[in-house]
Motif scaffolding. Sequence first.
Motif, PDB file in Angstrom:
ATOM      1  N   ASP A   1     -16.761 -43.342-139.075  1.00 30.89           N
ATOM      2  CA  ASP A   1     -16.745 -42.993-137.650  1.00 30.89           C
ATOM      3  C   ASP A   1     -17.282 -44.113-136.768  1.00 30.89           C
ATOM      4  O   ASP A   1     -16.674 -44.478-135.767  1.00 30.89           O
ATOM      5  N   GLN A   2     -18.445 -44.648-137.133  1.00 28.43           N
ATOM      6  CA  GLN A   2     -19.060 -45.690-136.310  1.00 28.43           C
ATOM      7  C   GLN A   2     -18.192 -46.944-136.262  1.00 28.43           C
ATOM      8  O   GLN A   2     -18.024 -47.563-135.211  1.00 28.43           O
ATOM      9  N   PHE A   3     -17.635 -47.320-137.416  1.00 29.40           N
ATOM     10  CA  PHE A   3     -16.771 -48.503-137.454  1.00 29.40           C
ATOM     11  C   PHE A   3     -15.553 -48.317-136.558  1.00 29.40           C
ATOM     12  O   PHE A   3     -15.176 -49.214-135.800  1.00 29.40           O
ATOM     13  N   GLU A   4     -14.923 -47.149-136.651  1.00 29.69           N
ATOM     14  CA  GLU A   4     -13.718 -46.908-135.852  1.00 29.69           C
ATOM     15  C   GLU A   4     -14.047 -46.912-134.355  1.00 29.69           C
ATOM     16  O   GLU A   4     -13.270 -47.416-133.537  1.00 29.69           O
ATOM     17  N   PHE A   5     -15.199 -46.356-133.996  1.00 31.69           N
ATOM     18  CA  PHE A   5     -15.601 -46.339-132.589  1.00 31.69           C
ATOM     19  C   PHE A   5     -15.796 -47.761-132.076  1.00 31.69           C
ATOM     20  O   PHE A   5     -15.275 -48.148-131.026  1.00 31.69           O
ATOM     21  N   GLU A   6     -16.555 -48.576-132.817  1.00 36.91           N
ATOM     22  CA  GLU A   6     -16.831 -49.945-132.386  1.00 36.91           C
ATOM     23  C   GLU A   6     -15.577 -50.816-132.444  1.00 36.91           C
ATOM     24  O   GLU A   6     -15.393 -51.713-131.608  1.00 36.91           O
ATOM     25  N   PHE A   7     -14.718 -50.579-133.424  1.00 36.28           N
ATOM     26  CA  PHE A   7     -13.472 -51.340-133.542  1.00 36.28           C
ATOM     27  C   PHE A   7     -12.638 -51.180-132.267  1.00 36.28           C
ATOM     28  O   PHE A   7     -12.163 -52.159-131.679  1.00 36.28           O
ATOM     29  N   THR A   8     -12.479 -49.933-131.813  1.00 37.89           N
ATOM     30  CA  THR A   8     -11.674 -49.685-130.622  1.00 37.89           C
ATOM     31  C   THR A   8     -12.392 -50.146-129.360  1.00 37.89           C
ATOM     32  O   THR A   8     -11.753 -50.679-128.442  1.00 37.89           O
ATOM     33  N   LEU A   9     -13.700 -49.974-129.312  1.00 35.86           N
ATOM     34  CA  LEU A   9     -14.464 -50.463-128.168  1.00 35.86           C
ATOM     35  C   LEU A   9     -14.292 -51.975-128.026  1.00 35.86           C
ATOM     36  O   LEU A   9     -14.023 -52.487-126.932  1.00 35.86           O
ATOM     37  N   ASP A  10     -14.435 -52.711-129.133  1.00 35.33           N
ATOM     38  CA  ASP A  10     -14.287 -54.170-129.088  1.00 35.33           C
ATOM     39  C   ASP A  10     -12.855 -54.574-128.761  1.00 35.33           C
ATOM     40  O   ASP A  10     -12.626 -55.564-128.051  1.00 35.33           O
ATOM     41  N   LEU A  11     -11.899 -53.814-129.264  1.00 32.18           N
ATOM     42  CA  LEU A  11     -10.497 -54.090-128.960  1.00 32.18           C
ATOM     43  C   LEU A  11     -10.233 -53.967-127.463  1.00 32.18           C
ATOM     44  O   LEU A  11      -9.586 -54.819-126.849  1.00 32.18           O
ATOM     45  N   LEU A  12     -10.776 -52.912-126.862  1.00 29.80           N
ATOM     46  CA  LEU A  12     -10.630 -52.715-125.420  1.00 29.80           C
ATOM     47  C   LEU A  12     -11.321 -53.827-124.638  1.00 29.80           C
ATOM     48  O   LEU A  12     -10.741 -54.408-123.712  1.00 29.80           O
TER      49      LEU A  12
END
Length: 233
Positions: A200-211
């Motif tokens: 969960d945390q990885f997916e959240f940060e992955f998309t945050l950084d992508l944005l």
Amino acid sequence: MRLSRDRVLRAAVSLADEVGIGQLSMRRLAQELDVVPMALYKHVANKEELLDGMVEVIVGEIDPAAGGTDWKSAVRLRVLSARRVLQHHKWARQVLETRTKQTPAVLEYMDSFIGMFLAGGVSVDLTHHVMHAIGSRMWGFTQELFDSPAIPDGEAQAEVPPGVQAVRFQQMSVLYPNILQIATAARHDDDSVVGHGCDDQFEFEFTLDLLLDGFERLHSQAWTSKHAGPERG
């Protein structure tokens, strides 16, 4: 200790942390504070106002915008602070999603969040679209594609017998092979809210950084939308 609005709200937050938002009631809160229920209504008009006030408390726990850093880092730190607050108060996401009234604390947070982009030189036009794109992520959560059904307070998710799971996978492999392939690609975080097995945390940060990377690229290109009006200030 004298009863006050702040004491009522903080006691409600603590009680929700302990028993879950589904078990929170004005009567239960009054018992916790050792007062009669009517005493609470001098400080909050009803349950909805109580919930709005509880949101004010948790918003106040989010770190302020970091100074002395670039806008991208400042936004990232603020979002991850909001996420830590929501992870501490497990009930908070559910309450945030049901609020229809934007209280001063909520408006102040949104205003300061927008201000991080504007202070970094990001145009009003791009910032407008940024806020649409980042959505609930500014509060530390997001509605994910593979979200599991909500589990009522106090109920645990039943374990699926291996034989039943195998049958389900077999059915999905025929009907929805692509979904099955994605859903079973990574299985390493049993507490995930993204999907069983996802980090969960990885997916959240992955998309945050992508944005944030995308916003930074558009900002460096002086991007404007088709219908952007003139900048003020």
